[in-house]
Design an enzyme around this catalytic site. Structure first.
Site, mmCIF file in Angstrom:
data_model
loop_
_atom_site.group_PDB
_atom_site.id
_atom_site.type_symbol
_atom_site.label_atom_id
_atom_site.label_comp_id
_atom_site.label_asym_id
_atom_site.label_seq_id
_atom_site.Cartn_x
_atom_site.Cartn_y
_atom_site.Cartn_z
ATOM 1 N N ASP A 281 39.317 -6.344 94.402
ATOM 2 C CA ASP A 281 40.618 -6.370 94.434
ATOM 3 C C ASP A 281 41.270 -6.847 95.559
ATOM 4 O OD1 ASP A 281 43.291 -5.368 93.895
ATOM 5 O OD2 ASP A 281 42.781 -3.280 94.392
ATOM 6 N N GLU B 150 38.825 -0.231 106.327
ATOM 7 C CA GLU B 150 37.960 0.782 106.858
ATOM 8 C C GLU B 150 36.854 0.226 107.715
ATOM 9 O OE1 GLU B 150 36.543 3.626 103.701
ATOM 10 O OE2 GLU B 150 37.473 1.584 102.559
ATOM 11 N N GLU C 45 34.679 -3.183 94.350
ATOM 12 C CA GLU C 45 34.794 -2.114 93.112
ATOM 13 C C GLU C 45 34.119 -2.712 91.944
ATOM 14 O OE1 GLU C 45 38.873 -1.140 92.299
ATOM 15 O OE2 GLU C 45 39.743 -1.648 94.249
ATOM 16 N N THR D 140 42.971 -10.705 91.447
ATOM 17 C CA THR D 140 42.029 -9.665 91.300
ATOM 18 C C THR D 140 40.638 -10.392 90.474
ATOM 19 O OG1 THR D 140 43.593 -7.809 90.896
ATOM 20 C CG2 THR D 140 41.325 -7.582 90.480
ATOM 21 N N LYS E 115 48.880 -6.491 95.850
ATOM 22 C CA LYS E 115 47.914 -6.258 94.922
ATOM 23 C C LYS E 115 48.057 -7.384 93.484
ATOM 24 C CE LYS E 115 45.823 -2.089 96.814
ATOM 25 N NZ LYS E 115 44.286 -2.565 96.864
ATOM 26 N N ASP F 109 43.749 0.510 88.125
ATOM 27 C CA ASP F 109 42.664 0.607 89.414
ATOM 28 C C ASP F 109 42.729 2.174 89.704
ATOM 29 O OD1 ASP F 109 40.973 -0.049 90.944
ATOM 30 O OD2 ASP F 109 42.278 -0.904 92.485
ATOM 31 N N ARG G 225 47.331 -6.077 103.210
ATOM 32 C CA ARG G 225 47.519 -4.812 103.831
ATOM 33 C C ARG G 225 48.915 -4.743 104.442
ATOM 34 N NH1 ARG G 225 44.011 -1.862 100.908
ATOM 35 N NH2 ARG G 225 42.013 -2.546 101.314
ATOM 36 N N GLU H 120 38.571 -5.523 98.531
ATOM 37 C CA GLU H 120 37.942 -4.120 97.867
ATOM 38 C C GLU H 120 37.008 -4.193 97.212
ATOM 39 O OE1 GLU H 120 41.379 -2.061 96.745
ATOM 40 O OE2 GLU H 120 41.843 -1.451 98.539
ATOM 41 N N HIS I 281 36.513 6.612 100.841
ATOM 42 C CA HIS I 281 37.669 5.555 101.149
ATOM 43 C C HIS I 281 39.077 6.192 101.016
ATOM 44 C CE1 HIS I 281 40.041 2.183 100.324
ATOM 45 N NE2 HIS I 281 40.653 2.468 99.287
ATOM 46 N N GLN J 282 51.429 -4.247 101.773
ATOM 47 C CA GLN J 282 51.154 -3.034 101.352
ATOM 48 C C GLN J 282 51.961 -1.907 102.056
ATOM 49 O OE1 GLN J 282 46.865 -1.975 100.493
ATOM 50 N NE2 GLN J 282 47.423 -0.343 99.449
#
Ligand code: MN
Length: 417
Positions: free
Chosen positions: A234, A365, A202, A258, A254, A127, A238, A200, A134, A241
């Site tokens: 993805d 975000e 993607e 996925t 993660k 990834d 958080r 996410e 971002h 993470q």
């Protein structure tokens, strides 16, 4: 006059004869096999292969199999030939299938009557982190606007090696994961379900022919190794993470799931939608420089369906074109160490965010780490995804009169075990 099929394809369909994406489907009875989507149908390539409509070398079992890997390994000449045969067989003025109802019955399935599987056996998954906006937004949250980008970011396409075994096809439910979380007001971490589950938005491309261990890929040949694209979510935790990511990057945050879309849209189908890559400053090192490097104009959306919403609410509108690093640069960088890419490997873009607020590709975000919760039309709010929420990503390119689309990748959040 645009190419037309004898199959009726609605104007807003993602799958006109100009697209013909590849996937693996399982009919109600029988084994999984390779298919191509057109309109609301799947064309059974295994059935066509048995009728000797394909002459791709000696292999008569290329499409009677539950992954695209053997086909991926053949490379672009075989991909182009297959696409040309299919576009001919499906064209409005070709009688072979059009006028043979017995053959049509064996070759066409309604998409609603089949189950889609993962398109490939994915051996390795990487990834990237190729969206400037971002990376800048996340860096601003962590380090402030002056130090938003790390010093390496504009010199190399940053990435991490992800987990291939937990890649699932669209529709698979995602279980809220457990992990170590360090609350701000305690000195020791706790083990528990994530409280900040995120998506996410993607895209990801599948590798065709690989390169030998120890032999890099020159950037002007990188595209020869890329078959096509899927949509990808993805899923990210958080809080897990934030505690685990230094110094080696994301791990449990993660590796639990996925999701990808089932139909692989080929670079051939995307060719009309090529756009010049945005200017890069500083100029990349020579091994990352490709004259006339390019990207694609792909409109992308994420929509959220909660248990209480009447209709799904669109929370991201963005475009693949906004990515800073090209797919050729990503691949050439990946292999410059001599790393051997293999057929079926998956390389993802990273979250795709643009400059506008609505183009932010994840809740981290959109809500600025939970500080500004999303307001949904029915009065609900969201800092992060809740149990029962369904997140769907879709995307398409548009030309005069037709769309080349990717279908969708969807997943609903299950409560923790
Ligand atoms: Mn990601």
């Amino acid at each position: 006059m645009p190419l037309k099929s004898f199959i009726d394809v609605p104007r807003e369909s993602h799958f006109p004869i100009q697209n013909l994406p590849f996937g693996i489907f399982r009919p109600r009875t029988g084994a999984a096999r390779v298919g191509v989507a057109i309109g609301e149908y799947v064309v059974d390539l295994a059935a066509l292969e048995q009728k000797e409509h394909f002459a791709l070398g000696q292999d008569r079992q290329l499409f009677s199999t539950d992954s695209l890997n053997a086909f991926l390994a053949l490379g672009r000449p075989a991909w182009r030939e297959t696409r040309a045969i299919l576009q001919h067989l499906l064209a409005a003025d070709t009688p072979t299938l059009r006028d043979d109802s017995a053959l049509r019955d064996r070759v066409f399935y309604a998409q609603k009557d089949v189950t889609m599987q993962l398109p490939a056996r994915i051996g390795d998954y990487t990834d990237f982190y190729s969206s400037y906006h971002h990376a800048h937004n996340v860096g601003t949250m962590l380090r402030g606007p002056e130090n938003a980008l790390m010093p390496n970011w504009k010199w190399l396409p940053v990435a991490y090696h992800g987990r291939a075994s937990s890649i699932v096809v669209s529709g698979t439910e995602v279980r809220r994961p457990h992990g170590q979380i360090k609350p701000p007001d305690t000195s020791a971490p706790v083990l528990g379900p994530t409280k900040s589950l995120d998506y996410e938005l993607e895209m990801a491309f599948l590798i065709g022919p690989g390169n030998s261990l120890g032999e890099p890929v020159a950037i002007d040949r990188a595209i020869d190794h890329i078959f096509g694209f899927v949509l990808m979510n993805d899923w990210s935790a958080r809080d897990i993470q934030a505690w685990e990511y230094q110094p080696l990057g994301p791990f449990l945050a993660k590796n639990f799931c996925t999701s990808i879309s089932p139909w692989v849209v080929t670079l051939e189908a995307l060719e009309p939608f090529r756009k010049p890559l945005l200017p890069q400053d500083p100029a990349p090192l020579p091994y990352l420089h490709l004259t006339n490097d390019f990207t694609y104009d792909i409109h992308l959306e994420a929509r959220l369906q909660t248990a209480k919403l009447n209709v799904p609410h669109i929370i991201t509108r963005t475009n693949f074109q906004s990515l800073y690093w090209s797919i050729s640069q990503q691949l050439a960088h990946h292999a410059v160490s001599g790393c051997n890419l293999q057929p079926g490997d998956l390389l993802a873009s990273g979250t795709i965010s643009g400059a506008a607020e609505e183009s932010r590709g994840c809740m981290l975000e959109l809500t600025w780490r939970g500080a500004n919760p999303l307001k949904l039309p029915n009065g609900e709010t969201r800092k992060w995804l809740e149990d029962g929420d369904e997140l769907t990503i879709t995307g398409w390119c548009e030309e005069d009169g037709y769309r080349v689309g990717f279908g969708e990748v969807a997943g609903r959040v299950l409560p923790p075990l």
